[in-house]
Design a protein around this motif. Structure first.
Motif, PDB file in Angstrom:
ATOM      1  N   ALA A  69       0.919  -1.150   0.045  1.00 13.61           N
ATOM      2  CA  ALA A  69       0.041  -0.038   0.027  1.00 13.61           C
ATOM      3  C   ALA A  69       0.798   1.203   0.206  1.00 13.61           C
ATOM      4  O   ALA A  69       0.636   2.183  -0.893  1.00 13.61           O
ATOM      5  CB  ALA A  69      -0.826   0.078   1.203  1.00 13.61           C
ATOM      6  N   LEU A  70       1.965   1.327   0.737  1.00 12.08           N
ATOM      7  CA  LEU A  70       2.862   2.325   0.717  1.00 12.08           C
ATOM      8  C   LEU A  70       3.569   2.531  -0.576  1.00 12.08           C
ATOM      9  O   LEU A  70       3.625   3.797  -1.139  1.00 12.08           O
ATOM     10  CB  LEU A  70       3.938   2.218   2.105  1.00 12.08           C
ATOM     11  N   VAL A  71       3.995   1.576  -1.233  1.00 12.28           N
ATOM     12  CA  VAL A  71       4.534   1.649  -2.517  1.00 12.28           C
ATOM     13  C   VAL A  71       3.779   2.156  -3.507  1.00 12.28           C
ATOM     14  O   VAL A  71       4.043   3.020  -4.509  1.00 12.28           O
ATOM     15  CB  VAL A  71       5.340   0.539  -2.836  1.00 12.28           C
ATOM     16  N   ASP A  72       2.350   1.799  -3.618  1.00 15.28           N
ATOM     17  CA  ASP A  72       1.366   1.994  -4.603  1.00 15.28           C
ATOM     18  C   ASP A  72       0.934   3.494  -4.316  1.00 15.28           C
ATOM     19  O   ASP A  72       1.031   4.393  -5.223  1.00 15.28           O
ATOM     20  CB  ASP A  72       0.135   1.145  -4.164  1.00 15.28           C
ATOM     21  N   HIS A  73       0.805   3.972  -3.263  1.00 12.23           N
ATOM     22  CA  HIS A  73       0.494   5.323  -2.711  1.00 12.23           C
ATOM     23  C   HIS A  73       1.710   6.538  -3.444  1.00 12.23           C
ATOM     24  O   HIS A  73       1.594   7.435  -3.687  1.00 12.23           O
ATOM     25  CB  HIS A  73       0.054   5.483  -1.387  1.00 12.23           C
ATOM     26  N   ALA A  74       2.904   5.928  -2.902  1.00 12.58           N
ATOM     27  CA  ALA A  74       4.047   6.677  -3.435  1.00 12.58           C
ATOM     28  C   ALA A  74       4.057   6.730  -5.113  1.00 12.58           C
ATOM     29  O   ALA A  74       4.435   7.753  -5.551  1.00 12.58           O
ATOM     30  CB  ALA A  74       5.265   5.856  -2.939  1.00 12.58           C
ATOM     31  N   HIS A  75       4.018   5.668  -5.636  1.00 10.83           N
ATOM     32  CA  HIS A  75       3.927   5.666  -7.174  1.00 10.83           C
ATOM     33  C   HIS A  75       2.579   6.732  -7.674  1.00 10.83           C
ATOM     34  O   HIS A  75       2.989   7.391  -8.798  1.00 10.83           O
ATOM     35  CB  HIS A  75       3.587   4.235  -7.583  1.00 10.83           C
ATOM     36  N   GLU A  76       1.689   6.832  -6.885  1.00 14.18           N
ATOM     37  CA  GLU A  76       0.435   7.689  -7.515  1.00 14.18           C
ATOM     38  C   GLU A  76       1.015   9.055  -7.315  1.00 14.18           C
ATOM     39  O   GLU A  76       0.817   9.919  -8.249  1.00 14.18           O
ATOM     40  CB  GLU A  76      -0.579   7.563  -6.592  1.00 14.18           C
ATOM     41  N   ARG A  77       1.727   9.506  -6.423  1.00 12.89           N
ATOM     42  CA  ARG A  77       2.374  10.645  -5.944  1.00 12.89           C
ATOM     43  C   ARG A  77       3.170  11.112  -7.137  1.00 12.89           C
ATOM     44  O   ARG A  77       3.576  12.112  -7.507  1.00 12.89           O
ATOM     45  CB  ARG A  77       2.614  10.912  -4.759  1.00 12.89           C
ATOM     46  N   LEU A  78       4.143   9.961  -7.388  1.00 10.84           N
ATOM     47  CA  LEU A  78       5.236  10.237  -8.197  1.00 10.84           C
ATOM     48  C   LEU A  78       4.585  10.592  -9.624  1.00 10.84           C
ATOM     49  O   LEU A  78       5.050  11.371 -10.461  1.00 10.84           O
ATOM     50  CB  LEU A  78       6.129   8.834  -8.475  1.00 10.84           C
ATOM     51  N   ALA A  79       3.508   9.872 -10.015  1.00  8.25           N
ATOM     52  CA  ALA A  79       2.872   9.982 -11.470  1.00  8.25           C
ATOM     53  C   ALA A  79       2.261  11.386 -11.340  1.00  8.25           C
ATOM     54  O   ALA A  79       2.120  12.063 -12.504  1.00  8.25           O
ATOM     55  CB  ALA A  79       1.785   8.929 -11.547  1.00  8.25           C
ATOM     56  N   ASP A  80       1.849  11.879 -10.131  1.00 11.21           N
ATOM     57  CA  ASP A  80       1.258  13.413 -10.343  1.00 11.21           C
ATOM     58  C   ASP A  80       2.514  14.343 -10.505  1.00 11.21           C
ATOM     59  O   ASP A  80       2.131  15.688 -10.448  1.00 11.21           O
ATOM     60  CB  ASP A  80       0.580  13.420  -9.001  1.00 11.21           C
TER      61      ASP A  80
END
Length: 515
Positions: A69-80
């Motif tokens: 979950a932490l990695v997935d959320h971090a990837h979302e913010r990186l994509a933003d």
């Protein structure tokens, strides 16, 4: 906004600490409890004490869900479009590593099993392509890639090393007592150092330069500790051939120095050329030459090493080079040296039997094995664990529990739980065998004076030949000194004469007594 939102930041930082923590220390379980909070499962939460439980424990599954979950959320913010700072990149990097490790740990266990079933063969690892795709996807950020994406073969090797380390440490160091927990943690540090990040960056290539010295009384499992260290060595992965460069099962080479004459020890270690001494009828490669970069040479009873050979081995430890007997060209030793002794090398140093420069080269990494009495004093239940382990090794799992019931009941009734076990685990093994075969065990615990009194009585009775007197007396003195040179000095005879006169059967009986 940071790479991790406020509620996640503390969890991500703690997870990063967990990645580099020694898995065999209580701190590791405390970090799991901190991360999982109310979701922490108390039942068998000390998975790091029990072989096999780490792969299936619900707390580890919970950690995998949290880090995903932490990695997935971090990837979302990186994509933003978020650009992480250095600290965030470091934490994100560690989170991805732990996610990859948890995701593939059971697959690496299968590789370990395959290596054990196919010694000497380097089999293709089919899931590397999947691991590489997964790793590149997880470690890539828009416009750049973290350094770890370029070192996936290295990470693959480290994960395989982690699983072998768990397997070998659990397989060779048995029990749950505090001394055993501390021993496992010390072995882990001897393999990886105290800072896993440094090991990943550079130390994995330099651990061969660190000699490990294992000390402890006879029968405490020093060779088992050496095996756990040697068989958990770093082995590179070849991404083109899709296999590890060595099968780890053949990388441990043991030599018992006290069982051989100095000439044979020298020949076994360094090798020799034909005609270099009487009996050298052909060229022979020694262990130092046969050992690969990923291999380990284990020198048992290093305290008995002749001072002349100490000089030659010192050169190996200092320069990594040696010369076979009868040759002037130097060879390079690429592997690791692990040594063990039941002597106090500081006393040997003070007595002049151990060279100071040799001693200080040996003690860069020291591990001490606990006595069985120390283990049982801390955790009386350790007795049943060890008896069950020994019984399983003897007859398999089906009969092990019934044998353990019988042996533990006999010990409690006839020896008592405060029995000293002077022969340590080796004596316990003989106790198990005796009870299985004869339903009893008769410990041999002579006082220090008794063997000499028996010799004096037999001499007074005229019951021994001169040769028998000499053999017995040499053996008794050696049993006290545990050093051929010291025995020779005390008896004013040649060291080789001492070795030729030792009565091995008498020495074995004496070894059951206190040392």
């Amino acid at each position: 906004m940071g790479l991790f939102e406020a509620p996640e930041r503390a969890s991500a930082t703690t997870m990063a600490r967990l990645v580099v923590a020694n898995p065999f220390l209580p701190e590791r379980i405390a970090l799991e409890r901190e991360i999982l909070g109310p979701d922490f499962v108390d039942v068998h939460s000390d998975w790091n004490l029990r072989p096999g439980s780490g792969a299936i424990h619900p707390n580890l599954e919970g950690l995998e869900r949290r880090v995903t979950a932490l990695v997935d959320h971090a990837h979302e913010r990186l994509a933003d479009g978020h650009v992480p700072d250095d600290d965030e990149r470091d934490v994100f990097d560690l989170l991805v590593l732990v996610l990859l490790y948890y995701r593939y740990r059971t697959r690496f266990d299968e590789v370990v099993a395959h290596d054990l079933e196919n010694p000497g063969r380097c089999l293709p690892v089919a899931f590397y392509a999947e691991f590489e795709r997964d790793g590149r996807r997880l470690l890539t950020i828009p416009g750049a890639a973290l350094d770890a994406a370029a070192e996936l073969p290295h990470l693959f090797s480290m994960f395989y090393q982690f699983r072998r380390a768990f397997f070998e440490i659990f397989n060779n160091i048995v029990g749950v007592s505090a001394p055993i927990v501390a021993l496992r943690a010390a072995v882990w540090q001897s393999i990886f150092g105290h800072d896993l990040r440094r090991y990943r960056r550079v130390l994995y290539e330099r651990t061969n330069d660190v000699t490990t010295l294992i000390t402890g009384p006879s029968g405490t499992g020093k060779e088992l500790v050496a095996r756990a260290i040697g068989l958990a060595h770093y082995i590179p992965f070849d991404p083109k051939a899709r296999n590890f460069t060595e099968n780890y099962t053949g990388l441990f080479h043991a030599l018992n120095i006290s069982a051989l004459s100095p000439t044979l020890v020298e020949s076994e270690l360094f090798g020799h050329r034909r005609g270099s001494f009487t009996g050298a009828i052909a060229d022979r490669r020694g262990w130092l030459e046969n050992c690969s970069r990923q291999g380990t040479v284990f020198l048992d009873e290093i305290g008995d090493l002749d001072r002349r050979i100490q000089v030659k081995l010192l050169r190996v430890l200092q320069t990594r080079t040696f010369q076979p007997i009868g040759e002037t060209e130097s060879r390079r030793f690429p592997g690791k040296i692990v040594a063990a002794t039941n002597l106090d090398l500081r006393e040997e140093l003070d007595a002049g039997r151990c060279r100071p420069d040799f001693f200080y080269r040996l003690c860069s990494d020291m591990i001490s094995t606990p006595t069985l009495h120390e283990q049982l004093r801390d955790t009386p239940g350790q007795l049943r664990i060890l008896v069950t382990f020994l019984a399983t090794r003897l007859v398999g799992t089906d009969e092990a529990e019934s044998i353990a019931d019988e042996v533990v009941a006999w010990i409690e009734e006839h020896l008592g739980l405060d029995y000293e076990w002077p022969g340590n685990v080796r004596e316990l093994e003989q106790c198990v065998l005796n009870i299985v075969m004869h339903s009893r065990y008769r410990p041999i615990v002579p006082s220090r004076a008794e063997p000499f009194q028996d010799l004096a009585r037999l001499v007074a009775d005229g019951a021994l030949t001169l040769e028998e007197i000499t053999r017995r007396y040499c053996t008794l003195v050696y049993a006290k000194t545990r050093n051929y040179e010291r025995t020779a000095q005390l008896l004013d005879i040649d060291r080789r004469t001492v070795k030729s006169k030792i009565d091995l059967d008498l020495l074995e009986r004496l070894d059951h007594g206190p040392r």
